[in-house]
Design an enzyme around this catalytic site. Structure first.
Site, PDB file in Angstrom:
ATOM      1  N   LYS A   1       6.959 -17.692 -11.324  1.00 40.40           N
ATOM      2  CA  LYS A   1       6.344 -16.470 -11.838  1.00 40.40           C
ATOM      3  C   LYS A   1       5.077 -16.825 -12.622  1.00 40.40           C
ATOM      4  CE  LYS A   1       7.128 -12.618 -14.917  1.00 40.40           C
ATOM      5  NZ  LYS A   1       7.980 -12.042 -15.957  1.00 40.40           N
TER       6      LYS A   1
ATOM      7  N   ASN B   1       0.847  -1.199   0.000  1.00 43.35           N
ATOM      8  CA  ASN B   1       0.000   0.000   0.000  1.00 43.35           C
ATOM      9  C   ASN B   1       0.876   1.240   0.000  1.00 43.35           C
ATOM     10  OD1 ASN B   1       0.531   0.821   2.813  1.00 43.35           O
ATOM     11  ND2 ASN B   1      -0.441  -1.146   3.276  1.00 43.35           N
TER      12      ASN B   1
ATOM     13  N   ASP C   1      -4.392  -5.945   5.389  1.00 44.08           N
ATOM     14  CA  ASP C   1      -5.395  -6.781   6.064  1.00 44.08           C
ATOM     15  C   ASP C   1      -5.440  -8.197   5.482  1.00 44.08           C
ATOM     16  OD1 ASP C   1      -6.381  -5.015   7.993  1.00 44.08           O
ATOM     17  OD2 ASP C   1      -7.529  -3.937   6.465  1.00 44.08           O
TER      18      ASP C   1
ATOM     19  N   PHE D   1      -3.605   3.927  14.957  1.00 42.95           N
ATOM     20  CA  PHE D   1      -3.997   4.931  13.962  1.00 42.95           C
ATOM     21  C   PHE D   1      -5.233   4.397  13.254  1.00 42.95           C
ATOM     22  CE2 PHE D   1      -0.880   8.352  13.072  1.00 42.95           C
ATOM     23  CZ  PHE D   1       0.044   8.055  14.054  1.00 42.95           C
TER      24      PHE D   1
ATOM     25  N   LYS E   1      -9.729  -3.025  19.369  1.00 46.78           N
ATOM     26  CA  LYS E   1      -8.301  -3.358  19.540  1.00 46.78           C
ATOM     27  C   LYS E   1      -7.814  -3.069  20.959  1.00 46.78           C
ATOM     28  CE  LYS E   1      -7.756  -2.405  14.631  1.00 46.78           C
ATOM     29  NZ  LYS E   1      -6.913  -3.038  13.646  1.00 46.78           N
TER      30      LYS E   1
ATOM     31  N   LYS F   1     -12.501   0.913  16.004  1.00 49.47           N
ATOM     32  CA  LYS F   1     -11.157   0.313  16.090  1.00 49.47           C
ATOM     33  C   LYS F   1     -10.563   0.496  17.482  1.00 49.47           C
ATOM     34  CE  LYS F   1     -10.370   0.673  11.164  1.00 49.47           C
ATOM     35  NZ  LYS F   1      -9.856   1.430  10.047  1.00 49.47           N
TER      36      LYS F   1
HETATM   37  O1  PMT Z   1       3.782   5.909   6.386  1.00 49.82           O
HETATM   38  P1  PMT Z   1       3.229   7.241   5.873  1.00 49.82           P
HETATM   39  O2  PMT Z   1       3.382   7.390   4.376  1.00 49.82           O
HETATM   40  O3  PMT Z   1       3.769   8.420   6.649  1.00 49.82           O
HETATM   41  O4  PMT Z   1       1.632   7.234   6.116  1.00 49.82           O
HETATM   42  C1  PMT Z   1       1.127   7.330   7.420  1.00 49.82           C
HETATM   43  C2  PMT Z   1      -0.131   6.476   7.591  1.00 49.82           C
HETATM   44  C3  PMT Z   1      -1.248   7.026   6.737  1.00 49.82           C
HETATM   45  C4  PMT Z   1       0.158   5.036   7.197  1.00 49.82           C
HETATM   46  C5  PMT Z   1      -0.505   6.548   9.114  1.00 49.82           C
HETATM   47  O5  PMT Z   1      -0.791   7.877   9.463  1.00 49.82           O
HETATM   48  C6  PMT Z   1      -1.737   5.681   9.420  1.00 49.82           C
HETATM   49  O6  PMT Z   1      -2.877   6.107   9.342  1.00 49.82           O
HETATM   50  N1  PMT Z   1      -1.494   4.393   9.795  1.00 49.82           N
HETATM   51  C7  PMT Z   1      -2.530   3.371   9.983  1.00 49.82           C
HETATM   52  C8  PMT Z   1      -2.982   2.885   8.651  1.00 49.82           C
HETATM   53  C9  PMT Z   1      -3.977   1.754   8.750  1.00 49.82           C
HETATM   54  O7  PMT Z   1      -3.681   0.693   8.317  1.00 49.82           O
HETATM   55  O8  PMT Z   1      -5.067   2.037   9.380  1.00 49.82           O
HETATM   56  P2  PMT Z   1      -6.273   0.951   9.634  1.00 49.82           P
HETATM   57  O9  PMT Z   1      -7.421   1.823   9.938  1.00 49.82           O
HETATM   58  O10 PMT Z   1      -6.396   0.013   8.507  1.00 49.82           O
HETATM   59  O11 PMT Z   1      -5.792   0.166  10.913  1.00 49.82           O
HETATM   60  C10 PMT Z   1      -6.108   0.575  12.236  1.00 49.82           C
HETATM   61  C11 PMT Z   1      -4.973   0.257  13.181  1.00 49.82           C
HETATM   62  O12 PMT Z   1      -4.799  -1.159  13.270  1.00 49.82           O
HETATM   63  C12 PMT Z   1      -3.630   0.824  12.748  1.00 49.82           C
HETATM   64  O13 PMT Z   1      -2.941   1.272  13.891  1.00 49.82           O
HETATM   65  C13 PMT Z   1      -2.917  -0.361  12.104  1.00 49.82           C
HETATM   66  O14 PMT Z   1      -1.507  -0.286  12.281  1.00 49.82           O
HETATM   67  C14 PMT Z   1      -3.505  -1.550  12.898  1.00 49.82           C
HETATM   68  N2  PMT Z   1      -3.612  -2.787  12.114  1.00 49.82           N
HETATM   69  C15 PMT Z   1      -4.360  -2.830  10.987  1.00 49.82           C
HETATM   70  C16 PMT Z   1      -4.475  -4.017  10.290  1.00 49.82           C
HETATM   71  C17 PMT Z   1      -3.788  -5.158  10.754  1.00 49.82           C
HETATM   72  N3  PMT Z   1      -3.869  -6.308  10.104  1.00 49.82           N
HETATM   73  N4  PMT Z   1      -3.045  -5.080  11.873  1.00 49.82           N
HETATM   74  C18 PMT Z   1      -2.948  -3.931  12.569  1.00 49.82           C
HETATM   75  O15 PMT Z   1      -2.241  -3.844  13.585  1.00 49.82           O
END
Ligand code: PMT
Length: 398
Positions: A286, A207, A276, A324, A342, A338
């Site tokens: 390949k 991503n 995810d 985040f 979490k 979230k």
């Molecule tokens: O790296 P940059 O280019 O500076 O960009 C920053 C950012 C946009 C990546 C950052 O600010 C941000 O928003 N990070 C979280 C992105 C994300 O995946 O968000 P989410 O809403 O899908 O996930 C929620 C939280 O669960 C996040 O803290 C994520 O790290 C965590 N998560 C999500 C999926 C997963 N399988 N495991 C997780 O731990």
């Protein structure tokens, strides 16, 4: 505040922006000695800085000074911090090789205080491998480097090379002059960037995460005295010094490392954009174009571990967990879900559709939502400043 900062200005168009910075420092009772190269004097008159700083401005190695007997040595001895901003490609080269042929470069060589360097120039010049090598050399000598901002440059090009906002340089100066150690003795683990999931030996899914947000958090936490573990997916960024750094490829690897360290952490911050899903069965060879002429390829995906959810489920009593939420709609509502699912202490919601927020840029626009229901919306800020605000909140909770 009883500190003296040397502001070394070199010959870039952004030289005029330093007037604002000098004025800000003076308002905080910080003594400022401005030093200008010949090039800088072509962009802005030294009189501006003499008026703002209330001190003699150093421009020439050979002019007799009223303030100092041996000018370059006298100036260097007074400094608690030396800032070079804007730093041109030429001046970076001079510093990296110890050249001392004008007043500012002799002060740099005579100086023993910490140095903050803020490069600013055309994007192609900044990306030139020679310039990048000089930056690396300066870092290896322990100089602090600020990344230039991206945007429209005076030369008409849009790209990396702009001098950061004076508020951001000011913040960095304050951090270096008065290092806060409010996180000393704490172990903080941060994840950053993207994760990658293989499709076959040459292709993968990832991503837009670059690591900018997570690396800013790791840097700030380390500067504030914490012991930091940074776990990042592939990124072009350099890990901050003094940080235990793990570079991983996929979500499972990231998860394994984080689960291992969880029991010894005081704080965990999930800034990574963790994928995810992963491919159900990675092809050993390949993959070829399909023969059935349908023009379609269907990939089966299965869920990755939700790292924060797993950590949240086993969270020990004294652990603070911050997540985040990167959202494109119903930002607060989705972030709240979230936060609860979490088991986080607070979540940092960013609406990644907003200009100036989200992936791959130097700024972010975030809202903090606490498990106690408190909501705090912050204005657009550099990711460094967002990181500082998040760690202020963490320090409060600790
Ligand atoms: O790296 P940059 O280019 O500076 O960009 C920053 C950012 C946009 C990546 C950052 O600010 C941000 O928003 N990070 C979280 C992105 C994300 O995946 O968000 P989410 O809403 O899908 O996930 C929620 C939280 O669960 C996040 O803290 C994520 O790290 C965590 N998560 C999500 C999926 C997963 N399988 N495991 C997780 O731990």
């Amino acid at each position: 505040m009883g500190k003296t900062v040397g502001i070394g200005i070199t010959g870039g168009i952004a030289a005029y922006k330093m007037a604002d910075l000098v004025s800000k420092l003076k308002k905080d009772d910080i003594d400022v000695i401005v030093l200008m190269t010949e090039g800088a004097c072509k962009f802005i008159n030294p009189l501006t800085f003499k008026t703002l700083s209330g001190r003699e401005v150093g421009t020439d190695l050979w002019t007799e000074s009223l303030e100092w007997k041996v000018q370059h040595i006298g100036i260097a001895e007074e400094l608690d911090l030396l800032v070079i901003a804007p730093a041109t490609a030429n001046f970076l080269a001079k510093m990296a090789h110890g050249l001392a042929d004008d007043l500012l470069s002799t002060v740099v060589v005579a100086n023993t205080a910490p140095v903050l360097v803020v490069p600013s120039m055309n994007t192609n010049m900044y990306n030139n491998p020679i310039v990048q090598d000089n930056i690396k050399t300066l870092k290896s000598y322990g100089y602090h480097l600020m990344d230039p901002d991206s945007g429209l440059l005076a030369c008409g090009v849009t790209g990396k090379g702009r001098l950061p906002e004076s508020d951001d340089i000011y913040q960095q100066i304050i951090t270096l002059l008065f290092p806060r150690k409010d996180l000393a003795g704490k172990k903080i683990m941060v994840n950053a960037g993207t994760t990658c999931e293989d499709i076959d030996p040459v292709r993968f899914i990832c991503n837009r995460g670059t690591g900018k947000m997570g690396f800013a958090l790791a840097r700030e936490a380390s500067q504030r005295g914490a012991e930091v573990i940074l776990v990042s997916g592939p990124s072009t960024l350099e890990a901050p010094p003094d940080v235990k750094f793990y570079s991983v490829w996929n979500a499972q690897e990231m998860c394994d490392i984080m689960l291992e360290y969880e029991p010894v952490c005081d704080v965990i911050i999930g800034a990574a954009a963790v994928g995810d899903f992963k491919i159900a069965k990675v092809a050993e060879q390949k993959m070829k174009k399909t023969d059935d002429r349908s023009g379609r390829l269907i990939l089966e995906l299965v869920e990755n571990p939700d790292i924060l959810k797993e950590l949240g489920a086993r969270k020990h009593d004294n652990l603070i967990m911050v997540g985040f939420a990167a959202e494109t709609e119903n930002v607060l509502e989705n972030a709240c879900k979230k936060l609860t699912s979490k088991n986080l202490d607070f979540i940092v919601a960013n609406d990644v559709t907003m200009e100036g927020a989200g992936f791959a840029i130097d700024t972010n626009i975030v809202t903090f939502i606490s498990k106690t229901g408190e909501v705090k919306k912050l204005p657009k800020m550099s990711k460094d400043m967002v990181a500082a605000a998040i760690l202020d909140k963490v320090a409060e909770l600790l």
